[in-house]
Design a protein around this motif. Structure first.
Motif, PDB file in Angstrom:
ATOM      1  N   ALA A 163       0.603  -1.145   0.400  1.00  0.00           N
ATOM      2  CA  ALA A 163       0.371  -0.027  -0.256  1.00  0.00           C
ATOM      3  C   ALA A 163       0.787   1.303  -0.078  1.00  0.00           C
ATOM      4  O   ALA A 163       2.098   0.925   1.114  1.00  0.00           O
ATOM      5  CB  ALA A 163      -1.321   0.142   0.858  1.00  0.00           C
ATOM      6  N   PRO A 164       0.660   2.663  -0.140  1.00  0.00           N
ATOM      7  CA  PRO A 164       0.890   3.554  -0.492  1.00  0.00           C
ATOM      8  C   PRO A 164       0.665   4.182   0.928  1.00  0.00           C
ATOM      9  O   PRO A 164       0.378   4.125   1.696  1.00  0.00           O
ATOM     10  CB  PRO A 164       0.910   4.489  -1.983  1.00  0.00           C
ATOM     11  CG  PRO A 164      -1.082   3.947  -2.192  1.00  0.00           C
ATOM     12  CD  PRO A 164      -0.937   2.078  -1.430  1.00  0.00           C
ATOM     13  N   TYR A 165       1.535   4.845   1.103  1.00  0.00           N
ATOM     14  CA  TYR A 165       2.216   5.746   2.807  1.00  0.00           C
ATOM     15  C   TYR A 165       0.330   6.894   2.089  1.00  0.00           C
ATOM     16  O   TYR A 165       0.232   7.773   0.579  1.00  0.00           O
ATOM     17  CB  TYR A 165       3.039   7.087   2.576  1.00  0.00           C
ATOM     18  CG  TYR A 165       4.270   5.620   2.862  1.00  0.00           C
ATOM     19  CD1 TYR A 165       4.205   4.738   4.185  1.00  0.00           C
ATOM     20  CD2 TYR A 165       5.474   5.656   1.838  1.00  0.00           C
ATOM     21  CE1 TYR A 165       5.212   4.402   4.893  1.00  0.00           C
ATOM     22  CE2 TYR A 165       6.235   4.443   2.253  1.00  0.00           C
ATOM     23  CZ  TYR A 165       6.669   4.238   3.182  1.00  0.00           C
ATOM     24  OH  TYR A 165       7.560   3.364   4.114  1.00  0.00           O
ATOM     25  N   SER A 166      -0.090   6.599   3.032  1.00  0.00           N
ATOM     26  CA  SER A 166      -1.111   7.132   3.286  1.00  0.00           C
ATOM     27  C   SER A 166      -1.431   8.891   4.163  1.00  0.00           C
ATOM     28  O   SER A 166       0.102   8.436   5.071  1.00  0.00           O
ATOM     29  CB  SER A 166      -2.697   6.818   3.868  1.00  0.00           C
ATOM     30  OG  SER A 166      -3.191   5.857   3.124  1.00  0.00           O
ATOM     31  N   PRO A 167      -1.664  10.039   3.960  1.00  0.00           N
ATOM     32  CA  PRO A 167      -0.907  11.241   4.774  1.00  0.00           C
ATOM     33  C   PRO A 167      -1.532  11.176   6.755  1.00  0.00           C
ATOM     34  O   PRO A 167      -2.456  10.301   6.489  1.00  0.00           O
ATOM     35  CB  PRO A 167      -1.847  12.515   4.290  1.00  0.00           C
ATOM     36  CG  PRO A 167      -2.156  11.380   2.854  1.00  0.00           C
ATOM     37  CD  PRO A 167      -2.291  10.475   3.035  1.00  0.00           C
ATOM     38  N   TYR A 168      -0.459  11.154   7.054  1.00  0.00           N
ATOM     39  CA  TYR A 168      -0.706  11.814   8.801  1.00  0.00           C
ATOM     40  C   TYR A 168      -0.093  12.675   9.000  1.00  0.00           C
ATOM     41  O   TYR A 168       1.018  12.764   9.457  1.00  0.00           O
ATOM     42  CB  TYR A 168       0.053  10.421   9.342  1.00  0.00           C
ATOM     43  CG  TYR A 168      -0.207  10.075  10.182  1.00  0.00           C
ATOM     44  CD1 TYR A 168      -1.132   9.794  11.410  1.00  0.00           C
ATOM     45  CD2 TYR A 168       0.888  10.971  11.653  1.00  0.00           C
ATOM     46  CE1 TYR A 168      -1.342   9.543  13.030  1.00  0.00           C
ATOM     47  CE2 TYR A 168       0.911  10.950  13.026  1.00  0.00           C
ATOM     48  CZ  TYR A 168      -0.106   9.616  13.686  1.00  0.00           C
ATOM     49  OH  TYR A 168      -0.439  10.056  15.071  1.00  0.00           O
ATOM     50  N   TRP A 169      -0.777  13.418   8.988  1.00  0.00           N
ATOM     51  CA  TRP A 169      -0.320  15.852   9.466  1.00  0.00           C
ATOM     52  C   TRP A 169      -0.901  15.260  10.996  1.00  0.00           C
ATOM     53  O   TRP A 169      -2.686  15.409  11.229  1.00  0.00           O
ATOM     54  CB  TRP A 169      -0.960  16.039   8.397  1.00  0.00           C
ATOM     55  CG  TRP A 169      -0.804  15.618   6.837  1.00  0.00           C
ATOM     56  CD1 TRP A 169      -0.061  14.815   6.545  1.00  0.00           C
ATOM     57  CD2 TRP A 169      -1.424  16.749   5.850  1.00  0.00           C
ATOM     58  NE1 TRP A 169       0.189  15.167   5.239  1.00  0.00           N
ATOM     59  CE2 TRP A 169      -0.839  16.477   4.882  1.00  0.00           C
ATOM     60  CE3 TRP A 169      -2.162  17.971   5.667  1.00  0.00           C
ATOM     61  CZ2 TRP A 169      -0.922  17.081   3.727  1.00  0.00           C
ATOM     62  CZ3 TRP A 169      -2.771  18.059   4.972  1.00  0.00           C
ATOM     63  CH2 TRP A 169      -1.575  17.774   3.590  1.00  0.00           C
ATOM     64  N   VAL A 170      -0.042  15.841  11.498  1.00  0.00           N
ATOM     65  CA  VAL A 170      -0.036  16.515  13.277  1.00  0.00           C
ATOM     66  C   VAL A 170      -0.684  17.349  13.052  1.00  0.00           C
ATOM     67  O   VAL A 170       0.823  18.586  12.681  1.00  0.00           O
ATOM     68  CB  VAL A 170       1.656  15.989  13.521  1.00  0.00           C
ATOM     69  CG1 VAL A 170       0.729  16.318  15.118  1.00  0.00           C
ATOM     70  CG2 VAL A 170       1.376  14.954  13.777  1.00  0.00           C
ATOM     71  N   VAL A 171      -1.290  18.272  13.023  1.00  0.00           N
ATOM     72  CA  VAL A 171      -1.801  18.986  13.208  1.00  0.00           C
ATOM     73  C   VAL A 171      -1.633  20.767  14.137  1.00  0.00           C
ATOM     74  O   VAL A 171      -1.341  21.189  13.892  1.00  0.00           O
ATOM     75  CB  VAL A 171      -3.414  19.629  12.765  1.00  0.00           C
ATOM     76  CG1 VAL A 171      -3.900  20.841  12.769  1.00  0.00           C
ATOM     77  CG2 VAL A 171      -4.202  18.206  11.360  1.00  0.00           C
ATOM     78  N   SER A 172      -1.942  19.519  15.281  1.00  0.00           N
ATOM     79  CA  SER A 172      -1.388  19.627  16.937  1.00  0.00           C
ATOM     80  C   SER A 172      -1.321  19.110  18.110  1.00  0.00           C
ATOM     81  O   SER A 172      -1.441  18.345  18.040  1.00  0.00           O
ATOM     82  CB  SER A 172      -2.210  21.470  17.585  1.00  0.00           C
ATOM     83  OG  SER A 172      -2.310  21.794  18.503  1.00  0.00           O
ATOM     84  N   THR A 173      -0.129  19.650  18.349  1.00  0.00           N
ATOM     85  CA  THR A 173       0.744  19.062  19.733  1.00  0.00           C
ATOM     86  C   THR A 173       1.716  19.846  20.035  1.00  0.00           C
ATOM     87  O   THR A 173       2.332  20.512  20.508  1.00  0.00           O
ATOM     88  CB  THR A 173       1.806  17.428  19.356  1.00  0.00           C
ATOM     89  OG1 THR A 173       1.350  17.036  20.227  1.00  0.00           O
ATOM     90  CG2 THR A 173       3.104  17.261  18.601  1.00  0.00           C
ATOM     91  N   ASP A 174       1.102  18.817  22.342  1.00  0.00           N
ATOM     92  CA  ASP A 174       2.319  19.837  23.627  1.00  0.00           C
ATOM     93  C   ASP A 174       3.124  18.897  23.703  1.00  0.00           C
ATOM     94  O   ASP A 174       3.709  19.131  24.576  1.00  0.00           O
ATOM     95  CB  ASP A 174       1.839  20.508  23.814  1.00  0.00           C
ATOM     96  CG  ASP A 174       0.155  19.069  25.042  1.00  0.00           C
ATOM     97  OD1 ASP A 174       0.343  17.968  24.305  1.00  0.00           O
ATOM     98  OD2 ASP A 174      -0.390  18.988  26.340  1.00  0.00           O
ATOM     99  N   TYR A 175       2.722  17.308  22.880  1.00  0.00           N
ATOM    100  CA  TYR A 175       3.904  16.544  22.700  1.00  0.00           C
ATOM    101  C   TYR A 175       3.671  15.806  24.403  1.00  0.00           C
ATOM    102  O   TYR A 175       3.717  14.581  24.396  1.00  0.00           O
ATOM    103  CB  TYR A 175       5.692  16.765  22.608  1.00  0.00           C
ATOM    104  CG  TYR A 175       5.583  17.424  21.799  1.00  0.00           C
ATOM    105  CD1 TYR A 175       5.594  16.659  20.472  1.00  0.00           C
ATOM    106  CD2 TYR A 175       5.324  18.723  21.073  1.00  0.00           C
ATOM    107  CE1 TYR A 175       6.518  17.392  19.062  1.00  0.00           C
ATOM    108  CE2 TYR A 175       6.673  19.363  20.201  1.00  0.00           C
ATOM    109  CZ  TYR A 175       6.328  19.138  19.227  1.00  0.00           C
ATOM    110  OH  TYR A 175       6.785  18.707  17.956  1.00  0.00           O
ATOM    111  N   VAL A 176       2.993  16.442  25.068  1.00  0.00           N
ATOM    112  CA  VAL A 176       3.034  15.366  26.191  1.00  0.00           C
ATOM    113  C   VAL A 176       1.328  15.327  27.265  1.00  0.00           C
ATOM    114  O   VAL A 176       1.870  14.461  28.817  1.00  0.00           O
ATOM    115  CB  VAL A 176       3.707  16.739  27.557  1.00  0.00           C
ATOM    116  CG1 VAL A 176       5.065  16.852  27.907  1.00  0.00           C
ATOM    117  CG2 VAL A 176       2.941  18.082  27.933  1.00  0.00           C
ATOM    118  N   SER A 177       0.804  15.882  26.835  1.00  0.00           N
ATOM    119  CA  SER A 177      -0.923  15.486  26.554  1.00  0.00           C
ATOM    120  C   SER A 177      -1.376  15.060  25.847  1.00  0.00           C
ATOM    121  O   SER A 177      -2.036  14.441  25.820  1.00  0.00           O
ATOM    122  CB  SER A 177      -1.132  16.592  27.467  1.00  0.00           C
ATOM    123  OG  SER A 177      -1.874  18.051  27.077  1.00  0.00           O
TER     124      SER A 177
END
Length: 180
Positions: A107-121
């Motif tokens: 399968a080709p790669y599908s998008p996985y876009w991190v729109v927002s994160t604070d990394y800890v919660s």
């Protein structure tokens, strides 16, 4: 009569959220730091995904020696723990928050876009599949470092997606009760 390729796509979109027109292009996390993002994330809420039914859904991300990211998704469904192993890659080093993920060698790669994160919660992730620019299939997740997030945090994440023109009306809360 619809052409055969369109008919073959119908089962794929029947349990998904689809809209007319091409995919929206949301903003993503500026200065994304993959090292901080690695680890375990629990699914708090999502738009319907046919292949991710169940409860106690989580994803573990670890960096491999070759620079790719191991993705290990698990869920409890029909009295069994189900595991899906995949690979994620940063497709453009200039935009590392836009990853690609695949759960099959073929399968080709599908998008996985991190729109927002604070990394800890918490984190907000978006993916979209554009079908000939006629319609698109949306995927969106609200993820947490713990199995539960405060209601106001979840609402903020939903509002963030809505602000990016992503319809969250069908978003559902993932059952994280009774998990090990």
């Amino acid at each position: 009569m619809f052409p055969v390729p369109f008919v073959l796509l119908l089962p794929l979109v029947s349990a998904q959220i689809y809209h007319w027109g091409p995919c929206p292009i949301p903003s993503v996390q500026p200065n994304f730091d993959l090292q901080k993002y690695l680890g375990t994330w629990y699914e708090i809420a999502k738009l319907p995904v046919a292949t991710a039914r169940g409860k106690c859904i989580k994803a573990d991300y670890t960096l491999r020696g070759d620079g790719t990211i191991s993705v290990l998704n698990s869920r409890f469904y029909k009295d069994k723990v189900r595991i899906a192993e995949g690979t994620a890659v940063i497709q453009d080093p200039n935009n590392p928050a836009k990853l690609g993920v695949s759960f099959s060698y073929f399968a080709p790669y599908s998008p996985y876009w991190v729109v927002s994160t604070d990394y800890v919660s918490g984190a907000v992730v978006y993916s979209c599949t554009d079908v000939f620019r006629i319609f698109h299939v949306d995927y969106a997740w609200i993820m947490g470092r713990s199995r539960f997030l405060p209601a106001d945090t979840v609402e903020y994440a939903r509002e963030l997606l809505a602000k990016e023109n992503i319809d969250t009306f069908m978003m559902s809360v993932t059952d994280q009760t009774g998990c090990d």
